[in-house]
Design an enzyme around this catalytic site. Structure first.
Site, mmCIF file in Angstrom:
data_model
loop_
_atom_site.group_PDB
_atom_site.id
_atom_site.type_symbol
_atom_site.label_atom_id
_atom_site.label_comp_id
_atom_site.label_asym_id
_atom_site.label_seq_id
_atom_site.Cartn_x
_atom_site.Cartn_y
_atom_site.Cartn_z
ATOM 1 N N ASP A 140 13.343 -30.480 3.546
ATOM 2 C CA ASP A 140 13.199 -31.886 3.876
ATOM 3 C C ASP A 140 13.610 -32.038 5.346
ATOM 4 O O ASP A 140 14.210 -31.126 5.929
ATOM 5 C CB ASP A 140 14.101 -32.700 2.944
ATOM 6 C CG ASP A 140 14.048 -34.183 3.214
ATOM 7 O OD1 ASP A 140 12.946 -34.695 3.474
ATOM 8 O OD2 ASP A 140 15.104 -34.822 3.179
ATOM 9 N N ASP B 177 14.762 -35.547 7.242
ATOM 10 C CA ASP B 177 15.876 -36.481 7.435
ATOM 11 C C ASP B 177 17.009 -36.158 6.469
ATOM 12 O O ASP B 177 16.809 -36.136 5.256
ATOM 13 C CB ASP B 177 15.407 -37.918 7.193
ATOM 14 C CG ASP B 177 14.295 -38.332 8.140
ATOM 15 O OD1 ASP B 177 14.609 -38.750 9.255
ATOM 16 O OD2 ASP B 177 13.115 -38.217 7.756
ATOM 17 N N ASP C 177 18.148 -33.581 0.250
ATOM 18 C CA ASP C 177 19.444 -34.241 0.079
ATOM 19 C C ASP C 177 19.416 -35.455 -0.842
ATOM 20 O O ASP C 177 20.429 -36.163 -0.946
ATOM 21 C CB ASP C 177 20.007 -34.653 1.443
ATOM 22 C CG ASP C 177 19.210 -35.769 2.088
ATOM 23 O OD1 ASP C 177 19.791 -36.803 2.445
ATOM 24 O OD2 ASP C 177 17.985 -35.611 2.234
#
Length: 228
Positions: free
Chosen positions: A11, A13, A170
């Site tokens: 990922d 961000d 996250d």
């Protein structure tokens, strides 16, 4: 799933880049336009990975019915595009991890729900990320995370079976997508995980305290393979 990891997808961000300062600044500008105060640090940390919708919903509490969600998002994107890399930084340990992957000839790529035009604007600030062998964005396909299709597409670009790919993210929908794609899903616990989040319940393969933890895992995998 005991197959070895032969490729890694990330990922963006909250996993590779700490984009919270710039995304929060854009959200705060929108909130100020409607006489709302700025986001708290906890709201920023818990919602940056959920993009404009997550940050603005946190700031407004609930978006007032007389405001148009699409218009608010466009305002956010406009502010963010103008100041896309004022405070953004690469997480400590990511450069070391990417160098390790390259030295070990392990393909890696980026699969983000960030729109393509913003990803293209941001990545040149971090030349090491431009070495990604696959970059799939939220609008590359008709479907986005948590649907598994973008992850499957990214693994095809890398030329590695999806069952041999790890996906590092996250938020919970990253793990939902990884499981749906039958990938090894790992939580980047250095990312935007708020106090109300429970990553231990996300059905991840594991939780990584630091980017270097993945290096250790891959080293152990190599040692195990070498001993067979």
């Amino acid at each position: 799933m005991n197959l070895p990891i032969r490729a890694v997808l990330f990922d963006l961000d909250g996993t590779l880049l700490d984009t919270a300062p710039d995304m929060a600044d854009a959200a705060n500008k929108v909130l100020a336009n409607y006489d709302h105060g700025p986001l708290t640090e906890e709201q920023i940390r818990a919602n940056t990975s959920y993009g404009a919708k997550g940050l603005l919903t946190a700031g407004f509490g609930t978006v007032p019915s007389h405001l148009d969600d699409h218009q608010l998002r466009e305002e956010f994107l406009g502010y963010y595009q103008q100041n896309i890399c004022k405070g953004t930084s690469i997480y400590c340990g990511i450069n070391k991890l990417l160098a390790y992957l390259e030295n070990q000839h392990i393909p890696w790529g980026i699969m983000t729900n960030k729109p393509g035009f913003l990803t293209e604007l941001l990545l040149p600030f971090f030349p090491e990320l431009l070495k990604a062998q696959a970059i799939v964005c939220g609008d590359t396909l008709a479907l986005a995370k948590p649907h598994p299709e973008p992850l499957l597409h990214a693994s095809e670009i890398l030329g590695v079976s999806h069952t041999s790919c790890a996906y590092i993210g996250d938020i919970e929908k990253d793990m939902v997508a990884a499981n749906a794609a039958k990938m090894h899903g790992y939580v980047a616990s250095w990312g935007y995980i708020g106090e109300e989040h429970t990553p231990s319940a996300w059905q991840a393969k594991g939780i990584l305290p630091t980017p270097e933890t993945l290096i250790d895992m891959l080293e152990q995998q190599n040692c195990h393979q070498g001993s067979e």
